[in-house]
Write a protein that holds these residues in place. Structure first.
Motif, short mmCIF file in Angstrom:
data_model
loop_
_atom_site.label_atom_id
_atom_site.label_comp_id
_atom_site.label_asym_id
_atom_site.label_seq_id
_atom_site.Cartn_x
_atom_site.Cartn_y
_atom_site.Cartn_z
N HIS A 171 0.82 -1.20 0.00
CA HIS A 171 0.00 0.00 0.00
C HIS A 171 0.86 1.26 0.00
CE1 HIS A 171 -3.28 2.68 -0.16
NE2 HIS A 171 -2.55 3.42 0.63
N HIS A 205 -6.90 -2.52 4.31
CA HIS A 205 -8.06 -2.45 3.43
C HIS A 205 -7.97 -3.42 2.26
CE1 HIS A 205 -6.03 1.26 1.40
NE2 HIS A 205 -5.71 0.20 0.73
N HIS A 206 -6.81 -4.04 2.09
CA HIS A 206 -6.72 -5.08 1.06
C HIS A 206 -7.11 -6.44 1.61
CE1 HIS A 206 -4.69 -2.47 -1.85
NE2 HIS A 206 -4.18 -1.90 -0.78
CU LIG Z 1 -4.17 0.13 -0.58
#
Ligand SMILES: [Cu+2]
Ligand code: HEM
Lengths: 125, 600
Positions: free
Chosen positions: B280, B329-330
């Protein structure tokens, strides 16, 4: 009046800034740190040989706590002396601390996932 | 050669063409001899390139190699896209399809998007923009290119002979136990390339701290430097984690040490945590340099100082920090705890704030500007639209409940292509056009430039807009086949990709053409105020004959002045400032400094 500073003058200044001001550490310090690391290694091994979940300790997590404490102490010695952070500028301190702070972010969030996975009651199958 | 005139300009000779029309007056090639002595003429043999320590030459080496990577990744993408024209995978065998999307993702992310702007434009411009003669560690800079090349070659060989079908994310236990092919080799390639970016980041941070020209305080730095600095921080803090993660994968794949595979006592979600702790932040390694470029383009072509300099500067740092707190969030649907999901969702919304600050401030910079739609500006405006769409759809994905539906669909594909391709690649191309005269000493053909930029934007939306709809309708990613009702939108997408490909090929052709036929640019064809424009084009090997003393901020533009000069130009047929003068020189004489002249 010409503008600016001749390139060569500035270069020397930069060279001094980047490479200069280096503290020379006596070999004896390295030897002492090395000895300390070896002593800590022996303690790690000795402590691992004892199962602390059994009497007289009766503390199941004591093994890992001791091992981790010694590991951190070793890492600190290496960073301070072998990597010469102790003799470096404030900004170097800041950056090396940031590295560890960031690692702790990673561990904190990953572990909080593991810890909280069981909290939500599962629907019966 | 460059020299300094008494009134504070850094050069005297006149630019050879009228910079406003900037078209070559000559017919046929324009000889090299019309350019000043420069870093390109300083040594010509292959050794002078492969052993160079000049940051500008290393930037060119990188530019050539990342372009190669882009082509390879592009070919794989074309195969994927053409395969998807029909629902039943008529072009490729499903196994080959899997290898193609994996090769596409791996090459584009690890070998193109991560290095593309920092290692090319960043390498070239960081020293120039801060008035330095090179980066702090020129040899480490060269080493970083060699590491990149080693990683690239290992990666490409592994992908061409055997390939992998794990996707760029290498999720375990597929990658460690079940996937055939050269997974281990590809991991090694990405591992080595990671070190090359660490070295670049390290070099930039130290250079910015130590080598700024006298008077160039932090708040007089161009925003390009701020973003590049923030990028370097992320690179240094995140990439080591990628290295460790790839090593752990290797250990499980080669020696069956149980880390991620549940059968061996591991946890597959752990890999996703480690991978996204790097990846990220890495998406911001890819897009922050894009922000860096856009801040320079918008100010120059709106002839305005940036709106809210400090906000834009600190938003880069804020993005760098916050980007480390959102990776979960993944993992919303990966088996991560629901509580962790909630926390990561909230934190993900936070990262939108500094991103939005940038977009708003660029837009506000345009207000009452004297806007010129030269090619770089077309890219910059396109970027703002594309990045806004990409960023906003990120918020849909960051909402827990919506993501349960959207995860692993084409919505995600469209989201990240809008930010990474629409964003980063547009910014890169805009930057390449903007600094092309500085890098090569020559202008690209403006007409072709605008055509390609417009084509690119049209092609882009046509390719990826349908994918949002496909995703919402439930078409999953990473399958060679799909339900027939998805075909029309897929055909639209493939058609768009064809236009997009043309948009990428065009600049490649006319930029090469301009190396011989392009009009001589002169030191400052855009009348920009950055330090890099105060030396000759192309710059001499050590960038400046004299180290500039900086007394004002980076964006000393004035839209009213510019409009007045423009009108004068319309009347008189030539621009009043032609002949190499700056609108406002950013540097000044020593007396002026002593006299405490205004500080921007
Ligand atoms: Cu991300
Ligand atoms: C406004 C800030 C952003 C938010 C809130 C956001 C949110 C998300 C979320 C939640 C996902 C996961 C979707 C899923 O797999 O179900 C995702 C995927 C992705 N995003 Fe973003 N995003 C943002 C900006 C960006 C930027 C700037 C980039 C790149 C430059 C980016 C690149 C990606 C990539 C590559 C993926 C997919 C990875 C994969 O599964 O292969 N995102 N984004």
């Amino acid at each position: 009046m010409a503008q600016g500073v001749p390139v060569t003058e500035i270069n020397e200044e930069i060279a001094h800034d980047v490479h200069g001001g280096r503290h020379i550490v006596p070999v004896s310090v390295y030897l002492k740190v090395f000895t300390a690391l070896m002593v800590l290694l022996v303690i790690t091994l000795a402590a691992a040989a004892i199962d602390m979940s059994k009497p007289p300790f009766n503390m199941p997590s004591l093994n890992i706590i001791i091992a981790m404490t010694i590991a951190v102490a070793k890492a600190v010695l290496i960073v301070l002396y072998f990597m010469e952070v102790r003799y470096s500028s404030r900004i170097t301190w800041l950056f090396s601390i940031a590295g560890f702070a960031w690692l702790s972010i990673m561990f904190a969030f990953i572990f909080s996932d593991y810890v909280s996975r069981g909290w939500l009651p599962q629907a019966p199958r | 050669m460059s020299s300094i005139t008494p009134d504070g300009r850094l050069w005297e000779e006149h630019s050879l063409v009228d910079p406003v029309h900037r078209e070559s007056q000559a017919i046929g090639p324009i000889p090299e001899s019309q350019l000043p002595d420069n870093y390109l003429t300083n040594g010509l043999g292959w050794k002078s390139w492969l052993f160079t320590l000049d940051h500008k030459r290393i930037a060119i080496l990188y530019m050539i190699s990342v372009s190669m990577a882009f082509m390879v990744g592009g070919i794989a993408a074309a195969l994927v896209r053409f395969n998807l024209m029909t629902p039943n995978s008529e072009l490729l065998r499903p196994q080959t399809y899997n290898k193609m999307f994996s090769a596409h993702g791996i090459v584009m992310v690890f070998f193109f998007l991560v290095p593309v702007i920092p290692a090319t434009l960043g390498n070239f411009l960081v020293p120039l923009m801060i008035g330095a003669k090179d980066l702090a560690f020129p040899k480490i800079n060269l080493l970083s290119w060699y590491l990149y090349m080693i990683g690239l070659i290992i990666g490409l060989l592994a992908l061409s002979f055997g390939g992998v079908d794990t996707g760029w994310t290498f999720y375990a236990p597929l990658s460690t136990q079940y996937a055939y092919g050269n997974v281990a080799l590809v991991l090694v390639g990405a591992f080595i390339a990671g070190f090359s970016s660490i070295l670049t980041g390290l070099n930039f941070v130290i250079t910015v701290h130590k080598m700024r020209a006298p008077g160039l305080t932090w708040f007089r730095l161009p925003l390009f430097i701020w973003s590049m600095y923030a990028t370097s921080l992320i690179i240094m803090l995140a990439t080591p984690v990628l290295a460790i993660t790839l090593l752990l994968l290797l250990m499980e794949r080669l020696f069956h040490i149980g880390i991620f595979d549940p059968k061996l006592g591991g946890d597959p979600v752990l890999l996703q945590h480690l991978f996204w702790f790097y990846s990220h932040p890495a998406v911001y390694i890819m897009v922050l340099p894009g922000f860096a470029v856009i801040s320079e383009l918008i100010t120059c072509f709106a002839r305005k100082p940036i709106f809210g300099y400090k906000f834009v500067a600190f938003s880069s740092i804020a993005i760098a920090v916050i980007s480390f707190f959102v990776w979960g969030h993944h993992l919303f649907v990966a088996g991560q705890s629901a509580y962790a999901g909630i926390v990561f969702s909230v934190l993900s919304f936070l990262v939108a704030i500094p991103s939005a600050i940038k977009v708003f401030n660029w837009t506000a910079t345009l207000y009452k500007g004297s806007i010129r739609l030269d090619t770089p500006m077309v890219y910059a405006l396109g970027f703002i639209v594309l990045f806004t769409i990409g960023g906003l759809t990120g918020l849909y994905l960051a909402s827990l409940s919506a993501d349960v539906h959207l995860s692993d669909t084409y919505f995600v594909i469209a989201h990240f292509h809008y930010v990474m391709v629409g964003g980063t690649v547009s910014a890169y191309l805009g930057g390449v056009h903007y600094w092309w005269p500085k890098i090569t000493g020559r202008m690209y053909p403006e007409g072709w430039g605008r055509t390609a930029a417009v084509l690119l934007n049209l092609g882009f939306h046509l390719t990826f807009m349908p994918q949002f709809i496909l995703g919402v309708n439930g078409m999953p990613r990473r399958y060679a086949t799909y339900a027939p009702e998805f075909q029309p939108l897929n055909i639209m997408s493939t058609a768009g990709a064809t236009v997009l490909a043309l948009g990428y090929l065009l600049p490649f052709c006319y930029l090469l053409w301009s190396l011989k036929y392009g009009a001589v640019a002169g030191p400052n064809p855009w009348r920009a105020t950055g330090l890099e424009w105060q030396t000759t084009s192309p710059p001499p090997t050590f960038n400046f004959d004299k180290v500039p003393i900086v007394t004002i901020g980076p964006y000393a533009y004035n839209p009213e002045d510019d409009e007045r000069l423009y009108e004068e130009e319309q009347r008189n047929g030539h621009h009043p400032l032609d002949g190499g003068a700056l609108v406002q020189a950013r540097t000044t004489t020593k007396e002026a400094v002593a006299g405490g002249e205004s500080v921007g």
